[in-house]
Design an enzyme around this catalytic site. Structure first.
Site, PDB file in Angstrom:
ATOM      1  CD  GLU A 271      32.544 -38.854  76.630  1.00 29.42           C
ATOM      2  OE1 GLU A 271      32.593 -37.744  76.862  1.00 29.42           O
ATOM      3  OE2 GLU A 271      32.538 -39.755  77.321  1.00 29.42           O
ATOM      4  CD1 TRP A 274      30.327 -37.715  79.696  1.00 34.37           C
ATOM      5  CD2 TRP A 274      29.459 -36.274  81.496  1.00 34.37           C
ATOM      6  NE1 TRP A 274      30.337 -38.123  80.917  1.00 34.37           N
ATOM      7  CE2 TRP A 274      29.880 -37.432  82.182  1.00 34.37           C
ATOM      8  CE3 TRP A 274      29.135 -35.185  82.273  1.00 34.37           C
ATOM      9  CZ2 TRP A 274      30.232 -37.384  83.300  1.00 34.37           C
ATOM     10  CZ3 TRP A 274      29.302 -35.175  83.430  1.00 34.37           C
ATOM     11  CH2 TRP A 274      29.778 -36.198  83.949  1.00 34.37           C
ATOM     12  CD1 TRP A 303      37.717 -17.256  92.626  1.00 40.08           C
ATOM     13  CD2 TRP A 303      38.906 -19.117  92.056  1.00 40.08           C
ATOM     14  NE1 TRP A 303      36.762 -18.602  92.550  1.00 40.08           N
ATOM     15  CE2 TRP A 303      37.624 -19.641  92.164  1.00 40.08           C
ATOM     16  CE3 TRP A 303      39.884 -20.038  91.738  1.00 40.08           C
ATOM     17  CZ2 TRP A 303      37.180 -20.915  91.791  1.00 40.08           C
ATOM     18  CZ3 TRP A 303      39.536 -21.245  91.361  1.00 40.08           C
ATOM     19  CH2 TRP A 303      38.160 -21.736  91.724  1.00 40.08           C
ATOM     20  CG  ASN A 338      37.266 -34.295  76.491  1.00 38.22           C
ATOM     21  OD1 ASN A 338      36.608 -33.457  76.993  1.00 38.22           O
ATOM     22  ND2 ASN A 338      37.286 -35.262  77.102  1.00 38.22           N
ATOM     23  CD1 TRP A 356      34.987 -21.415  88.812  1.00 37.57           C
ATOM     24  CD2 TRP A 356      33.934 -21.487  87.232  1.00 37.57           C
ATOM     25  NE1 TRP A 356      33.761 -21.135  89.257  1.00 37.57           N
ATOM     26  CE2 TRP A 356      33.096 -21.192  88.312  1.00 37.57           C
ATOM     27  CE3 TRP A 356      33.204 -21.460  85.873  1.00 37.57           C
ATOM     28  CZ2 TRP A 356      31.675 -20.774  88.095  1.00 37.57           C
ATOM     29  CZ3 TRP A 356      31.742 -21.120  85.783  1.00 37.57           C
ATOM     30  CH2 TRP A 356      30.991 -20.912  87.042  1.00 37.57           C
ATOM     31  CD1 TRP A 379      35.406 -23.769  80.605  1.00 34.95           C
ATOM     32  CD2 TRP A 379      36.999 -23.502  82.104  1.00 34.95           C
ATOM     33  NE1 TRP A 379      36.442 -23.574  80.072  1.00 34.95           N
ATOM     34  CE2 TRP A 379      37.721 -23.630  80.982  1.00 34.95           C
ATOM     35  CE3 TRP A 379      37.910 -23.243  83.282  1.00 34.95           C
ATOM     36  CZ2 TRP A 379      38.829 -23.116  80.835  1.00 34.95           C
ATOM     37  CZ3 TRP A 379      39.427 -23.185  82.795  1.00 34.95           C
ATOM     38  CH2 TRP A 379      39.753 -23.009  81.663  1.00 34.95           C
TER      39      TRP A 379
END
Ligand SMILES: Cc1cc2nc3c(=O)[nH]c(=O)nc-3n(C[C@H](O)[C@H](O)[C@H](O)COP(=O)(O)OP(=O)(O)OC[C@H]3O[C@@H](n4cnc5c(N)ncnc54)[C@H](O)[C@@H]3O)c2cc1C
Length: 469
Positions: A271, A274, A303, A338, A356, A379
């Protein structure tokens, strides 16, 4: 005279700029630049600024004990910094400036401009690396940046394995202790949940230690259950730099050696990987810092503009209990689990089909751990516009997610008290009559119809793309 410029690195431990300034010889002083116009443009949340203000006061006290003064320099925006920092340095006879490098585009531009200006004033600038575990660029076999996490992570682990003595200790005192400093104030800051996240470096290190001793083993089985304390909750400390990621690695390696497991296989390190991957991408692809999707073709995705839906999502009144619980956790604490960040983000940009970037900005405006690369990465992953993102046809079913990750409804009951009386069968999707009786809204969308709509939009996008190419 040495000047240490503190930024997203409000700590004494493993702070190469501070450490090397103290080793360099000569007196040491420190500065933090107050840039409210920039913070506003970057959507920094008042709560995060409150956390930062408390962290700065702790830092100022501890630096004073080491004989180092920490001053605030009020500058407005990054554009004004070179001249203002130049004047600050000249007034104090600074000969050497020390700072740790930042990754996002605006910060890189700021640093380049400051260095160019100060060098023209004969001030030597020393840039250090501290925000990444492995700071050098990493390319694939073709000499190009990686675009998929797993091969990048494998290559990264190999590089990390070669690192030796990669942290620096807290420096020893530079001079006799200074008097207790006056309280520092940051404009735009608000109260934050200091009961949940005390803004002290010592707390960050204690939390890291506690997690590695008590939480690490159960991380894989508990990290997805929002009602359990299954994750480290270290993100506010990492985002404002009260904790060094390199110290995290060093302590993981130390635990592994003491307990006999392989540090390279640690799920928690992955993690942190990431976090590092999103920084790596931001450095390799500057468009990510400029409000653009990683996948260029998704710029043409159509969108929906629906202020009513956006507001329902922001306020935690979508009528989907676990989505609302997540959004209310953010409003109440400045932090969100998360699993719920993934669920609420997917809900906004897939089921409501809202851009987003609306969600990215709203999260930044409310998160205590708002971190541009991780937030942008999260996102874009959720919206399927990003690098190694969730596939476009993956759409979370909010009711299934609720049944799976909050089966008894413990988390929903805590955050959505209107539903506290419901049993674990009804709580995930209460019947309409029950909703009316409890004052809980009807679902803002029909899940099946919304799912079909977004799939159709992505299919159209893919068709346009294949017609063009
Ligand atoms: C839409 C979305 C937005 C996000 N915005 C942010 C943000 O602004 N700031 C932020 O720090 N994280 C963000 N994340 C990542 C992740 O949700 C948080 O880092 C994590 O929930 C923090 O809790 P923790 O410290 O207990 O994490 P742990 O599970 O204990 O993980 C340890 C650390 O690893 C890093 N990390 C963990 N997961 C991720 C991830 N998926 N991406 C990047 N880094 C990760 C964080 O620094 C975290 O503190 C976002 C994720 C999504 C899906």
């Amino acid at each position: 005279m040495n000047l240490v410029w503190f930024r997203n690195d409000l700590r004494l431990d493993d702070h190469p700029a501070l450490y090397h300034a103290c080793q360099h010889g000569g007196a040491v002083t420190a500065v933090y630049c107050v840039t409210p116009e920039q913070w506003q443009a970057h959507d920094e949340s008042p709560a995060k600024l409150g956390f930062r203000q408390a962290a700065l006061n702790d830092l100022a006290r501890r630096l004073a004990e080491k004989g180092i003064a920490l001053e605030l320099l009020k500058a407005g925006s990054y554009q004004q910094l070179p001249e203002q920092l130049g004047a600050f340095c000249q007034q104090r006879n600074i000969t050497n400036l020390w700072f740790n490098r930042d990754i996002p585009w605006d910060e890189q531009q700021r640093d380049n401009a400051v260095v160019a200006y100060l060098q023209s004033c004969q001030i030597v600038c020393h840039e250090q690396a501290a925000d990444l575990i492995y700071p050098s660029p990493l390319n694939n076999k073709q000499g190009l940046p990686f675009k998929v996490f797993t091969p990048w992570y494998r290559a990264w682990l190999q590089c990390v394995q070669q690192l030796h003595r990669f942290t620096v200790p807290e420096p020893t005192a530079a001079a006799a202790p200074r008097p207790e400093p006056d309280a520092l104030q940051l404009p735009g800051s608000s109260d934050y949940r200091a009961d949940l996240w005390p803004a002290h470096e010592a707390e960050a290190l204690a939390r890291l230690h506690h997690f590695l001793v008590n939480g690490r083993r159960a991380y894989n089985s508990q990290r997805d259950i929002p009602s359990m304390p299954g994750t480290s909750t270290l993100s506010p400390y990492l985002a404002s730099g009260l904790l060094s990621p390199r110290r995290c690695l060093q302590m993981i390696q130390q635990s592994a050696a003491a307990e006999g497991w392989e540090w390279q296989e640690d799920a928690w390190l992955r993690e942190l990987g990431w976090r590092e991957f999103y920084r790596y991408l931001m450095a390799a692809f500057p468009r990510l810092s400029r409000n653009q999707p990683f996948k260029a073709q998704t710029r043409h995705l159509q969108w929906e503009v629906n202020p009513h839906h956006l507001q329902a999502w922001q306020q935690g009144h979508t009528g989907f209990p676990l989505v609302d619980a997540g959004m209310r956790q953010l409003a109440r604490t400045g932090w969100m689990h998360n699993r719920l960040r993934m669920l609420t983000a997917s809900f906004l940009c897939k089921l409501l089909l809202i851009d987003w970037r609306e969600g990215e900005a709203f999260f930044m405006q409310h998160l205590l751990d708002g971190d541009f690369p991780s937030n942008n990465g999260g996102w874009q992953w959720s919206a399927s516009t990003g690098c190694d993102a969730s596939p476009w046809f993956r759409i979370f079913n909010p009711t299934r997610q609720s049944e799976r990750f909050d089966p008894e409804g413990h988390f929903i009951r805590k955050l959505v008290p209107e539903l506290a009386s419901l049993d674990s069968r009804q709580i995930h999707n209460p019947p309409q009559k029950v909703r009316e009786a409890l004052g809980y809204p009807a679902p803002v969308i029909d899940y099946r119809g919304a799912r079909e709509r977004v799939l159709q939009r992505f299919r159209e996008l893919n068709e346009t793309e294949s017609n063009v190419s």
